[in-house]
Scaffold this motif. Structure first.
Motif, PDB file in Angstrom:
ATOM      1  N   GLY A 126      -9.576  52.140  19.134  1.00  0.00           N
ATOM      2  CA  GLY A 126     -10.332  53.387  19.203  1.00  0.00           C
ATOM      3  C   GLY A 126      -9.722  54.468  18.619  1.00  0.00           C
ATOM      4  N   PRO A 127     -10.622  55.596  18.514  1.00  0.00           N
ATOM      5  CA  PRO A 127      -9.951  56.754  17.892  1.00  0.00           C
ATOM      6  C   PRO A 127      -8.789  57.549  18.832  1.00  0.00           C
ATOM      7  N   GLU A 128      -7.877  57.959  18.386  1.00  0.00           N
ATOM      8  CA  GLU A 128      -7.045  58.833  18.850  1.00  0.00           C
ATOM      9  C   GLU A 128      -6.629  60.127  18.350  1.00  0.00           C
ATOM     10  N   TRP A 129      -6.507  61.090  19.388  1.00  0.00           N
ATOM     11  CA  TRP A 129      -6.322  62.329  18.806  1.00  0.00           C
ATOM     12  C   TRP A 129      -4.879  62.380  18.098  1.00  0.00           C
ATOM     13  N   GLU A 130      -5.012  63.218  16.976  1.00  0.00           N
ATOM     14  CA  GLU A 130      -3.851  63.099  16.040  1.00  0.00           C
ATOM     15  C   GLU A 130      -3.722  64.680  15.804  1.00  0.00           C
ATOM     16  N   GLY A 131      -4.176  65.484  16.575  1.00  0.00           N
ATOM     17  CA  GLY A 131      -3.772  66.932  16.287  1.00  0.00           C
ATOM     18  C   GLY A 131      -4.496  67.610  15.289  1.00  0.00           C
ATOM     19  N   THR A 132      -4.374  68.824  15.171  1.00  0.00           N
ATOM     20  CA  THR A 132      -5.189  69.395  14.135  1.00  0.00           C
ATOM     21  C   THR A 132      -4.376  69.882  12.770  1.00  0.00           C
TER      22      THR A 132
ATOM     23  N   PRO B 225     -18.320  61.479  16.775  1.00  0.00           N
ATOM     24  CA  PRO B 225     -19.158  60.170  17.172  1.00  0.00           C
ATOM     25  C   PRO B 225     -20.523  60.468  16.594  1.00  0.00           C
ATOM     26  N   LYS B 226     -21.189  59.305  15.983  1.00  0.00           N
ATOM     27  CA  LYS B 226     -22.479  59.309  15.560  1.00  0.00           C
ATOM     28  C   LYS B 226     -23.668  58.815  16.302  1.00  0.00           C
ATOM     29  N   THR B 227     -23.167  58.099  17.381  1.00  0.00           N
ATOM     30  CA  THR B 227     -24.066  57.358  18.424  1.00  0.00           C
ATOM     31  C   THR B 227     -23.514  57.383  19.796  1.00  0.00           C
ATOM     32  N   ILE B 228     -24.484  57.279  20.740  1.00  0.00           N
ATOM     33  CA  ILE B 228     -24.083  56.855  21.982  1.00  0.00           C
ATOM     34  C   ILE B 228     -23.195  55.916  22.249  1.00  0.00           C
TER      35      ILE B 228
ATOM     36  N   PHE C  40     -15.478  64.699  21.578  1.00  0.00           N
ATOM     37  CA  PHE C  40     -16.406  64.879  20.209  1.00  0.00           C
ATOM     38  C   PHE C  40     -15.428  65.074  19.140  1.00  0.00           C
ATOM     39  N   TYR C  41     -13.995  64.895  19.297  1.00  0.00           N
ATOM     40  CA  TYR C  41     -13.012  65.270  18.232  1.00  0.00           C
ATOM     41  C   TYR C  41     -13.289  64.178  17.183  1.00  0.00           C
ATOM     42  N   HIS C  42     -13.471  62.821  17.546  1.00  0.00           N
ATOM     43  CA  HIS C  42     -13.591  61.833  16.491  1.00  0.00           C
ATOM     44  C   HIS C  42     -15.015  61.785  15.901  1.00  0.00           C
TER      45      HIS C  42
ATOM     46  N   THR D 225     -14.739  56.471  25.551  1.00  0.00           N
ATOM     47  CA  THR D 225     -14.521  56.468  26.859  1.00  0.00           C
ATOM     48  C   THR D 225     -14.086  55.340  27.772  1.00  0.00           C
ATOM     49  N   VAL D 226     -14.719  54.088  27.113  1.00  0.00           N
ATOM     50  CA  VAL D 226     -14.065  52.825  27.438  1.00  0.00           C
ATOM     51  C   VAL D 226     -12.718  52.629  27.291  1.00  0.00           C
ATOM     52  N   ALA D 227     -12.403  52.756  26.011  1.00  0.00           N
ATOM     53  CA  ALA D 227     -10.960  52.630  25.500  1.00  0.00           C
ATOM     54  C   ALA D 227     -10.020  53.486  26.316  1.00  0.00           C
ATOM     55  N   ARG D 228     -10.447  54.546  26.633  1.00  0.00           N
ATOM     56  CA  ARG D 228      -9.606  55.552  27.409  1.00  0.00           C
ATOM     57  C   ARG D 228      -9.348  54.970  28.685  1.00  0.00           C
ATOM     58  N   LEU D 229     -10.248  54.581  29.235  1.00  0.00           N
ATOM     59  CA  LEU D 229     -10.241  54.154  30.691  1.00  0.00           C
ATOM     60  C   LEU D 229      -9.216  52.851  30.754  1.00  0.00           C
TER      61      LEU D 229
END
Length: 188
Positions: A182-188, A158-161, A154-156, A168-172
């Protein structure tokens, strides 16, 4: 150009949306070809969850194999691949992989990936886990497999399923060095 081969197994667990979306996204990557096997319960789930027939899913893959054909090229270590993903992975399929029961092409291909020390990712779908599930996940991990429950992030924001599924597909796919963005975690 030699293409990287990605084996995709679809078992009968819930979450077929992940598999169909992954096949769609991989089609965007010119140097990757998909080799698909779907279990009979996987076909039923795809129909129930997505209202798609098997041919619609077959059309998303580059190559399709019969679930019972344990004599296909996917059953041989000589068939070089970038790895295999079972998405979604039922607890029955997890147990078969954990205990070396190569009774169908999905579990045989998974066994080949383990014995050849190739990347094997199981996107297990069940909740809650019982002790047998956890032990089977541990056993597959100890054999070199990766257990990846497709849990939404949920850090990115998301607005939709679909956005959650795409993340998840991008991470897999990143586990196989396949970049579809796809979105990547960039830290806080």
């Amino acid at each position: 150009m030699t293409k990287r081969r990605l084996v995709v197994g679809i078992s009968g667990a819930t979450g077929s949306i992940y598999a169909t979306r992954l096949l769609e996204r991989v089609r965007e990557v010119p140097d990757v070809e998909t080799h698909l096997v779907i279990s009979p319960p996987g076909v039923l789930n795809i129909k129930y969850e997505l209202d798609l027939d098997r041919q619609a899913v077959f059309d998303l893959a580059d190559h399709v194999y019969n679930f019972r054909d344990v004599g296909s090229v996917l059953a041989s270590g000589a068939f070089a691949t970038a790895g295999m993903l079972i998405l979604p992975c039922s607890m029955r399929t997890l147990a078969a992989v954990a205990h070396g029961f190569s009774d169908n092409l999905i579990t045989r291909a998974a066994d080949v990936h383990l014995k050849e020390r190739r990347r094997l990712v199981l996107a297990v779908r069940e909740t809650p886990f019982n002790l047998a599930h956890l032990r089977n996940m541990t056993q597959v991990t100890e054999m070199g497999g990766i257990v990846f429950p497709p849990l939404p992030a949920f850090y990115h924001h998301p607005k939709t399923i679909e956005e959650m599924v795409d993340h998840t597909v991008a991470r897999l796919l990143a586990l196989f060095d396949i970049d579809v963005g796809g979105p990547e975690w960039e830290g806080t």
